[in-house]
Scaffold this motif. Sequence first.
Motif, PDB file in Angstrom:
ATOM      1  N   GLN A  60      -1.372  40.132   8.855  1.00 52.22           N
ATOM      2  CA  GLN A  60      -0.248  40.050   7.937  1.00 52.22           C
ATOM      3  C   GLN A  60      -0.755  40.016   6.508  1.00 52.22           C
ATOM      4  OE1 GLN A  60       3.045  37.360   8.839  1.00 52.22           O
ATOM      5  NE2 GLN A  60       2.857  36.512   6.776  1.00 52.22           N
ATOM      6  N   ALA A  61      -0.031  40.691   5.632  1.00 48.31           N
ATOM      7  CA  ALA A  61      -0.314  40.639   4.195  1.00 48.31           C
ATOM      8  C   ALA A  61       1.008  40.388   3.482  1.00 48.31           C
ATOM      9  CB  ALA A  61      -0.924  41.945   3.724  1.00 48.31           C
ATOM     10  N   GLU A  62       0.966  39.448   2.543  1.00 48.11           N
ATOM     11  CA  GLU A  62       2.166  39.136   1.783  1.00 48.11           C
ATOM     12  C   GLU A  62       1.953  39.521   0.325  1.00 48.11           C
ATOM     13  OE1 GLU A  62       5.020  35.342   0.759  1.00 48.11           O
ATOM     14  OE2 GLU A  62       3.919  35.377   2.656  1.00 48.11           O
ATOM     15  N   GLY A  63       2.966  40.173  -0.249  1.00 46.46           N
ATOM     16  CA  GLY A  63       2.863  40.612  -1.629  1.00 46.46           C
ATOM     17  C   GLY A  63       4.167  40.429  -2.372  1.00 46.46           C
ATOM     18  N   ARG A  64       4.166  40.967  -3.566  1.00 47.96           N
ATOM     19  CA  ARG A  64       5.306  40.838  -4.478  1.00 47.96           C
ATOM     20  C   ARG A  64       5.532  42.183  -5.144  1.00 47.96           C
ATOM     21  NH1 ARG A  64       5.609  39.886  -9.961  1.00 47.96           N
ATOM     22  NH2 ARG A  64       7.399  38.670 -10.647  1.00 47.96           N
ATOM     23  N   ALA A  65       6.789  42.595  -5.238  1.00 48.36           N
ATOM     24  CA  ALA A  65       7.120  43.875  -5.870  1.00 48.36           C
ATOM     25  C   ALA A  65       8.128  43.665  -6.992  1.00 48.36           C
ATOM     26  CB  ALA A  65       7.685  44.844  -4.838  1.00 48.36           C
TER      27      ALA A  65
ATOM     28  N   ASN B 191       3.967  42.607   5.172  1.00 45.65           N
ATOM     29  CA  ASN B 191       3.549  43.683   6.066  1.00 45.65           C
ATOM     30  C   ASN B 191       2.830  43.070   7.254  1.00 45.65           C
ATOM     31  OD1 ASN B 191       4.549  45.586   4.302  1.00 45.65           O
ATOM     32  ND2 ASN B 191       2.590  45.978   3.341  1.00 45.65           N
ATOM     33  N   ARG B 192       3.176  43.534   8.464  1.00 50.13           N
ATOM     34  CA  ARG B 192       2.548  43.032   9.692  1.00 50.13           C
ATOM     35  C   ARG B 192       2.143  44.207  10.568  1.00 50.13           C
ATOM     36  NH1 ARG B 192       7.109  39.628   9.563  1.00 50.13           N
ATOM     37  NH2 ARG B 192       6.565  37.507   9.064  1.00 50.13           N
ATOM     38  N   GLY B 193       1.071  44.000  11.297  1.00 50.77           N
ATOM     39  CA  GLY B 193       0.652  44.986  12.274  1.00 50.77           C
ATOM     40  C   GLY B 193      -0.268  44.341  13.288  1.00 50.77           C
ATOM     41  N   TYR B 194      -0.338  44.950  14.449  1.00 46.85           N
ATOM     42  CA  TYR B 194      -1.149  44.420  15.532  1.00 46.85           C
ATOM     43  C   TYR B 194      -2.446  45.213  15.649  1.00 46.85           C
ATOM     44  CZ  TYR B 194      -2.631  42.951  20.141  1.00 46.85           C
ATOM     45  OH  TYR B 194      -3.362  42.453  21.180  1.00 46.85           O
ATOM     46  N   SER B 195      -3.559  44.494  15.665  1.00 50.71           N
ATOM     47  CA  SER B 195      -4.874  45.101  15.867  1.00 50.71           C
ATOM     48  C   SER B 195      -5.245  44.948  17.333  1.00 50.71           C
ATOM     49  CB  SER B 195      -5.935  44.425  14.989  1.00 50.71           C
ATOM     50  OG  SER B 195      -7.217  44.876  15.368  1.00 50.71           O
ATOM     51  N   ARG B 196      -5.209  46.048  18.047  1.00 47.54           N
ATOM     52  CA  ARG B 196      -5.583  46.017  19.462  1.00 47.54           C
ATOM     53  C   ARG B 196      -7.062  45.668  19.597  1.00 47.54           C
ATOM     54  NH1 ARG B 196      -3.816  51.351  21.552  1.00 47.54           N
ATOM     55  NH2 ARG B 196      -1.830  50.617  20.817  1.00 47.54           N
TER      56      ARG B 196
ATOM     57  N   GLY C  87      -6.127  51.249  12.535  1.00 43.45           N
ATOM     58  CA  GLY C  87      -6.112  50.672  13.872  1.00 43.45           C
ATOM     59  C   GLY C  87      -4.914  49.805  14.193  1.00 43.45           C
ATOM     60  N   LEU C  88      -3.965  49.679  13.280  1.00 43.12           N
ATOM     61  CA  LEU C  88      -2.818  48.806  13.531  1.00 43.12           C
ATOM     62  C   LEU C  88      -1.674  49.549  14.211  1.00 43.12           C
ATOM     63  CD1 LEU C  88      -2.594  46.694  10.237  1.00 43.12           C
ATOM     64  CD2 LEU C  88      -3.790  46.160  12.372  1.00 43.12           C
ATOM     65  N   SER C  89      -1.036  48.869  15.153  1.00 44.69           N
ATOM     66  CA  SER C  89       0.184  49.361  15.778  1.00 44.69           C
ATOM     67  C   SER C  89       1.291  48.351  15.477  1.00 44.69           C
ATOM     68  CB  SER C  89      -0.020  49.533  17.288  1.00 44.69           C
ATOM     69  OG  SER C  89      -0.374  48.305  17.878  1.00 44.69           O
ATOM     70  N   ARG C  90       2.501  48.664  15.908  1.00 39.64           N
ATOM     71  CA  ARG C  90       3.657  47.782  15.686  1.00 39.64           C
ATOM     72  C   ARG C  90       3.781  47.332  14.230  1.00 39.64           C
ATOM     73  NH1 ARG C  90       5.607  44.218  20.039  1.00 39.64           N
ATOM     74  NH2 ARG C  90       7.122  43.489  18.542  1.00 39.64           N
ATOM     75  N   VAL C  91       3.547  48.258  13.308  1.00 41.37           N
ATOM     76  CA  VAL C  91       3.550  47.918  11.886  1.00 41.37           C
ATOM     77  C   VAL C  91       4.993  47.841  11.374  1.00 41.37           C
ATOM     78  CG1 VAL C  91       2.778  48.595   9.584  1.00 41.37           C
ATOM     79  CG2 VAL C  91       1.309  49.020  11.571  1.00 41.37           C
ATOM     80  N   THR C  92       5.264  46.743  10.663  1.00 40.24           N
ATOM     81  CA  THR C  92       6.565  46.562  10.021  1.00 40.24           C
ATOM     82  C   THR C  92       6.360  46.094   8.583  1.00 40.24           C
ATOM     83  OG1 THR C  92       6.751  44.255  10.730  1.00 40.24           O
ATOM     84  CG2 THR C  92       7.768  45.932  12.166  1.00 40.24           C
ATOM     85  N   ALA C  93       7.405  46.278   7.807  1.00 36.03           N
ATOM     86  CA  ALA C  93       7.457  45.737   6.447  1.00 36.03           C
ATOM     87  C   ALA C  93       8.793  45.025   6.305  1.00 36.03           C
ATOM     88  CB  ALA C  93       7.334  46.851   5.421  1.00 36.03           C
ATOM     89  N   GLU C  94       8.750  43.814   5.786  1.00 39.02           N
ATOM     90  CA  GLU C  94       9.976  43.053   5.551  1.00 39.02           C
ATOM     91  C   GLU C  94      10.098  42.798   4.056  1.00 39.02           C
ATOM     92  OE1 GLU C  94      10.664  39.556   7.886  1.00 39.02           O
ATOM     93  OE2 GLU C  94       9.668  40.464   9.626  1.00 39.02           O
ATOM     94  N   TYR C  95      11.281  43.092   3.535  1.00 44.08           N
ATOM     95  CA  TYR C  95      11.545  42.917   2.117  1.00 44.08           C
ATOM     96  C   TYR C  95      12.679  41.911   1.943  1.00 44.08           C
ATOM     97  CZ  TYR C  95       8.995  47.305   2.166  1.00 44.08           C
ATOM     98  OH  TYR C  95       8.048  48.271   2.391  1.00 44.08           O
ATOM     99  N   SER C  96      12.471  40.955   1.056  1.00 43.47           N
ATOM    100  CA  SER C  96      13.503  39.966   0.734  1.00 43.47           C
ATOM    101  C   SER C  96      13.342  39.588  -0.732  1.00 43.47           C
ATOM    102  CB  SER C  96      13.383  38.737   1.638  1.00 43.47           C
ATOM    103  OG  SER C  96      12.115  38.134   1.489  1.00 43.47           O
TER     104      SER C  96
END
Length: 179
Positions: free
Chosen positions: A86-91, A74-79, A54-63
């Motif tokens: 938003q979910a924050e993780g580590r890779a 990871n971010r996304g909009y739930s209409r 159900g999420l739109s406008r999904v992005t992933a930011e890596y730093s």
Amino acid sequence: MTKIFRFFLCVFLLGVAGCTGVPENVAPVQNFQLDRYLGTWYEIARLDHSFERGLSRVTAEYSRNPDGSVRVVNRGYSREQDKWKQAEGRATFVDREDTGHLQVSFFGPFYASYVIVELDKDYQYALVSGYSKSYLWILSRTPSLPQGTVSALVQRAAELGYPTERLIFVDQAAAPALP
């Protein structure tokens, strides 16, 4: 340790290890350069999963984190809920840093594969898999890609055995601005 406990421990460890593998007949990109991959990526298409449903406008930011690992946001909009999630993780790399195979954790010690299967020479779009062929994402540096590029990535995924008929194409315009 009892035999039964050892059995369940082995099954658990094999299950966890299997989540950081690479799907059959899929190979991660070589000559990968993490610094070129860092930054914002837009999700163009994905296979459906509950954590993104159900999420739109999904992005992933890596730093980079101070310890050299990769910060993943990871971010996304739930209409439906009218809010951003938003979910924050580590890779970290599974093996070599010049191979596009990382393991990502959003939940403590549990990791899952992040396999970069295809990557534009200019790092403008990517085809990314999880540990099995039920996880697939098409990512781009921009909110959209030319249809020919999308078609080529979908074709490549189909050749590798992914169920591309189930791809969900992400609406990158249907959300209010981030707070």
